[in-house]
Scaffold this motif. Structure first.
Motif, PDB file in Angstrom:
ATOM      1  N   SER A  10       0.644   9.724  -9.367  1.00 31.41           N
ATOM      2  CA  SER A  10      -0.500  10.368  -8.730  1.00 31.41           C
ATOM      3  C   SER A  10      -1.780   9.687  -9.159  1.00 31.41           C
ATOM      4  N   ASN A  11      -2.744   9.662  -8.260  1.00 32.68           N
ATOM      5  CA  ASN A  11      -4.043   9.095  -8.603  1.00 32.68           C
ATOM      6  C   ASN A  11      -4.637   9.804  -9.818  1.00 32.68           C
ATOM      7  N   GLY A  12      -5.303   9.038 -10.649  1.00 29.73           N
ATOM      8  CA  GLY A  12      -5.963   9.622 -11.811  1.00 29.73           C
ATOM      9  C   GLY A  12      -5.387   9.059 -13.092  1.00 29.73           C
ATOM     10  N   ASP A  13      -5.544   9.835 -14.130  1.00 26.97           N
ATOM     11  CA  ASP A  13      -5.121   9.412 -15.462  1.00 26.97           C
ATOM     12  C   ASP A  13      -3.920  10.222 -15.927  1.00 26.97           C
ATOM     13  N   LYS A  14      -3.085   9.563 -16.701  1.00 28.99           N
ATOM     14  CA  LYS A  14      -1.973  10.250 -17.358  1.00 28.99           C
ATOM     15  C   LYS A  14      -1.917   9.763 -18.794  1.00 28.99           C
ATOM     16  N   GLU A  15      -1.968  10.717 -19.720  1.00 30.95           N
ATOM     17  CA  GLU A  15      -2.046  10.361 -21.137  1.00 30.95           C
ATOM     18  C   GLU A  15      -0.749  10.714 -21.849  1.00 30.95           C
ATOM     19  N   ASP A  16      -0.356   9.837 -22.755  1.00 31.72           N
ATOM     20  CA  ASP A  16       0.811  10.095 -23.600  1.00 31.72           C
ATOM     21  C   ASP A  16       0.540   9.447 -24.943  1.00 31.72           C
ATOM     22  N   GLY A  17       0.098  10.262 -25.886  1.00 36.79           N
ATOM     23  CA  GLY A  17      -0.231   9.724 -27.208  1.00 36.79           C
ATOM     24  C   GLY A  17      -1.388   8.746 -27.120  1.00 36.79           C
TER      25      GLY A  17
ATOM     26  N   ARG B 201       0.805  -1.205   0.000  1.00 37.55           N
ATOM     27  CA  ARG B 201       0.000   0.000   0.000  1.00 37.55           C
ATOM     28  C   ARG B 201       0.848   1.269   0.000  1.00 37.55           C
ATOM     29  N   GLY B 202       2.092   1.158   0.443  1.00 37.44           N
ATOM     30  CA  GLY B 202       2.965   2.329   0.473  1.00 37.44           C
ATOM     31  C   GLY B 202       3.706   2.601  -0.827  1.00 37.44           C
ATOM     32  N   SER B 203       3.404   1.852  -1.855  1.00 39.55           N
ATOM     33  CA  SER B 203       4.101   2.019  -3.133  1.00 39.55           C
ATOM     34  C   SER B 203       3.912   3.425  -3.675  1.00 39.55           C
ATOM     35  N   GLN B 204       4.960   3.933  -4.307  1.00 44.28           N
ATOM     36  CA  GLN B 204       4.951   5.344  -4.702  1.00 44.28           C
ATOM     37  C   GLN B 204       4.882   5.581  -6.205  1.00 44.28           C
ATOM     38  N   SER B 205       5.583   4.763  -6.961  1.00 42.87           N
ATOM     39  CA  SER B 205       5.654   5.004  -8.400  1.00 42.87           C
ATOM     40  C   SER B 205       5.333   3.717  -9.145  1.00 42.87           C
ATOM     41  N   PHE B 206       4.751   3.906 -10.317  1.00 42.82           N
ATOM     42  CA  PHE B 206       4.244   2.747 -11.060  1.00 42.82           C
ATOM     43  C   PHE B 206       4.649   2.895 -12.524  1.00 42.82           C
ATOM     44  N   PHE B 207       5.099   1.805 -13.087  1.00 48.38           N
ATOM     45  CA  PHE B 207       5.698   1.851 -14.412  1.00 48.38           C
ATOM     46  C   PHE B 207       5.076   0.794 -15.299  1.00 48.38           C
ATOM     47  N   TRP B 208       4.948   1.141 -16.555  1.00 44.22           N
ATOM     48  CA  TRP B 208       4.580   0.164 -17.579  1.00 44.22           C
ATOM     49  C   TRP B 208       5.729   0.036 -18.569  1.00 44.22           C
ATOM     50  N   TYR B 209       6.152  -1.218 -18.750  1.00 42.38           N
ATOM     51  CA  TYR B 209       7.184  -1.542 -19.726  1.00 42.38           C
ATOM     52  C   TYR B 209       6.570  -2.417 -20.810  1.00 42.38           C
ATOM     53  N   ARG B 210       7.062  -2.255 -22.017  1.00 42.91           N
ATOM     54  CA  ARG B 210       6.678  -3.119 -23.132  1.00 42.91           C
ATOM     55  C   ARG B 210       7.884  -3.980 -23.483  1.00 42.91           C
ATOM     56  N   GLN B 211       7.648  -5.258 -23.692  1.00 43.95           N
ATOM     57  CA  GLN B 211       8.729  -6.157 -24.035  1.00 43.95           C
ATOM     58  C   GLN B 211       8.330  -7.005 -25.233  1.00 43.95           C
ATOM     59  N   TYR B 212       9.001  -6.774 -26.334  1.00 42.18           N
ATOM     60  CA  TYR B 212       8.805  -7.613 -27.509  1.00 42.18           C
ATOM     61  C   TYR B 212       9.556  -8.926 -27.292  1.00 42.18           C
TER      62      TYR B 212
ATOM     63  N   LYS C  54      13.385  -9.446 -26.744  1.00 44.10           N
ATOM     64  CA  LYS C  54      13.991  -8.136 -26.522  1.00 44.10           C
ATOM     65  C   LYS C  54      13.922  -7.755 -25.056  1.00 44.10           C
ATOM     66  N   SER C  55      14.549  -6.647 -24.694  1.00 41.67           N
ATOM     67  CA  SER C  55      14.533  -6.190 -23.309  1.00 41.67           C
ATOM     68  C   SER C  55      13.342  -5.269 -23.070  1.00 41.67           C
ATOM     69  N   PRO C  56      12.951  -5.085 -21.814  1.00 39.28           N
ATOM     70  CA  PRO C  56      11.824  -4.189 -21.507  1.00 39.28           C
ATOM     71  C   PRO C  56      12.139  -2.747 -21.886  1.00 39.28           C
ATOM     72  N   GLU C  57      11.109  -2.084 -22.396  1.00 39.96           N
ATOM     73  CA  GLU C  57      11.217  -0.696 -22.843  1.00 39.96           C
ATOM     74  C   GLU C  57      10.187   0.112 -22.067  1.00 39.96           C
ATOM     75  N   LEU C  58      10.622   1.172 -21.399  1.00 42.78           N
ATOM     76  CA  LEU C  58       9.705   1.980 -20.609  1.00 42.78           C
ATOM     77  C   LEU C  58       8.693   2.696 -21.509  1.00 42.78           C
ATOM     78  N   ILE C  59       7.409   2.547 -21.167  1.00 45.02           N
ATOM     79  CA  ILE C  59       6.358   3.253 -21.902  1.00 45.02           C
ATOM     80  C   ILE C  59       5.901   4.463 -21.116  1.00 45.02           C
ATOM     81  N   MET C  60       5.524   4.241 -19.866  1.00 42.02           N
ATOM     82  CA  MET C  60       4.974   5.314 -19.052  1.00 42.02           C
ATOM     83  C   MET C  60       5.238   5.059 -17.585  1.00 42.02           C
ATOM     84  N   PHE C  61       5.219   6.128 -16.815  1.00 35.84           N
ATOM     85  CA  PHE C  61       5.188   6.003 -15.370  1.00 35.84           C
ATOM     86  C   PHE C  61       4.091   6.913 -14.833  1.00 35.84           C
ATOM     87  N   ILE C  62       3.601   6.586 -13.661  1.00 35.35           N
ATOM     88  CA  ILE C  62       2.569   7.398 -13.027  1.00 35.35           C
ATOM     89  C   ILE C  62       2.773   7.314 -11.534  1.00 35.35           C
TER      90      ILE C  62
END
Lengths: 112, 117
Positions: free
Chosen positions: A52-59, A28-39, A42-50
């Motif tokens: 704060s509560n809510g939505d964050k848009e990038d393309g 519950r104390g987690s602070q940052s959240f990341f989404w990686y894409r991995q083909y 291949k190695s993981p590639e950072l897509i987005m991080f978030i």
């Protein structure tokens, strides 16, 4: 033990549709959240991080965070065959911890 | 070279061999990581170095020995490995103390695909 859960899939969506990928976490104390894409192969590639509560848009990508529900998601609009990959959710617990905890990943297939 | 590089990209070794994996980051980061990725398992953190000091060792067998001579280079020395050690070994780097609440954004190298016979 900190856990990050993802549906392993495969998740199949038609080209042009919205793909929705979900992730829950136990710390519950987690602070940052990341989404990686991995083909494949291949190695993981950072897509987005978030962090704060809510939505964050990038393309075409939108990350959604709900800390009360310990839930983070990734929406991919207008899905393309090139989006077919495994998507990894990763959670960072905060200062003093060097560890990103990864989920097993959700395999996404976008069908032309 | 940009980002995080790893060599070799592929490695086949016998159980009695000694080999080393190399990682170099060109991002000016001060933390480096070794991960192991096996099929159908989450990424497993092996070692973390921050400012060239090992700060985390996640119960990794002694047949894996890391070395961080400076903030840009990281090695993983391998000896007497087992077939179950066959996996993709990933190096990552990050900048400790990042501002804006996005600490620990890690950037990965391309990985070394290791096969132990």
């Amino acid at each position: 033990q900190k856990e990050v859960e993802q549906n392993s899939g495969p998740l199949s969506v038609p080209e042009g549709a919205i793909a929705s990928l979900n992730c829950t976490y136990s710390d519950r104390g987690s602070q940052s959240f990341f989404w990686y894409r991995q083909y494949s192969g291949k190695s993981p590639e950072l897509i987005m991080f978030i962090y704060s509560n809510g939505d964050k848009e990038d393309g075409r990508f939108t990350a959604q965070l709900n800390k009360a529900s310990q839930y983070v998601s990734l929406l991919i609009r207008d899905s393309q065959p090139s989006d077919s990959a495994t998507y990894l959710c990763a959670v960072y617990s905060g200062a003093g911890s060097y560890q990103l905890t990864f989920g097993k990943g959700t395999k996404l297939s976008v069908i032309p | 070279e940009t980002g995080v590089t790893q060599t070799p990209r592929h490695l086949v070794m016998g159980m009695t061999n000694k080999k080393s994996l190399k990682c170099e980051q060109h991002l000016g980061h001060n933390a480096m990581y070794w991960y192991k990725q096996s099929a159908k398992k989450p990424l497993e953190l092996m070692f973390v170095y921050s400012l060239e000091e090992r700060v985390e060792n996640n119960s990794v067998p002694s047949r894996f020995s890391p070395e961080c001579p400076n903030s840009s280079h990281l090695f993983l020395h391998l000896h007497t490995l087992q077939p179950e050690d066959s996996a993709l070994y990933l190096c990552a780097s990050s900048q400790e103390g990042s501002s804006g609440g996005v600490g620990e954004t890690q950037y990965f190298g391309p990985g070394t695909r290791l096969l132990v016979l």
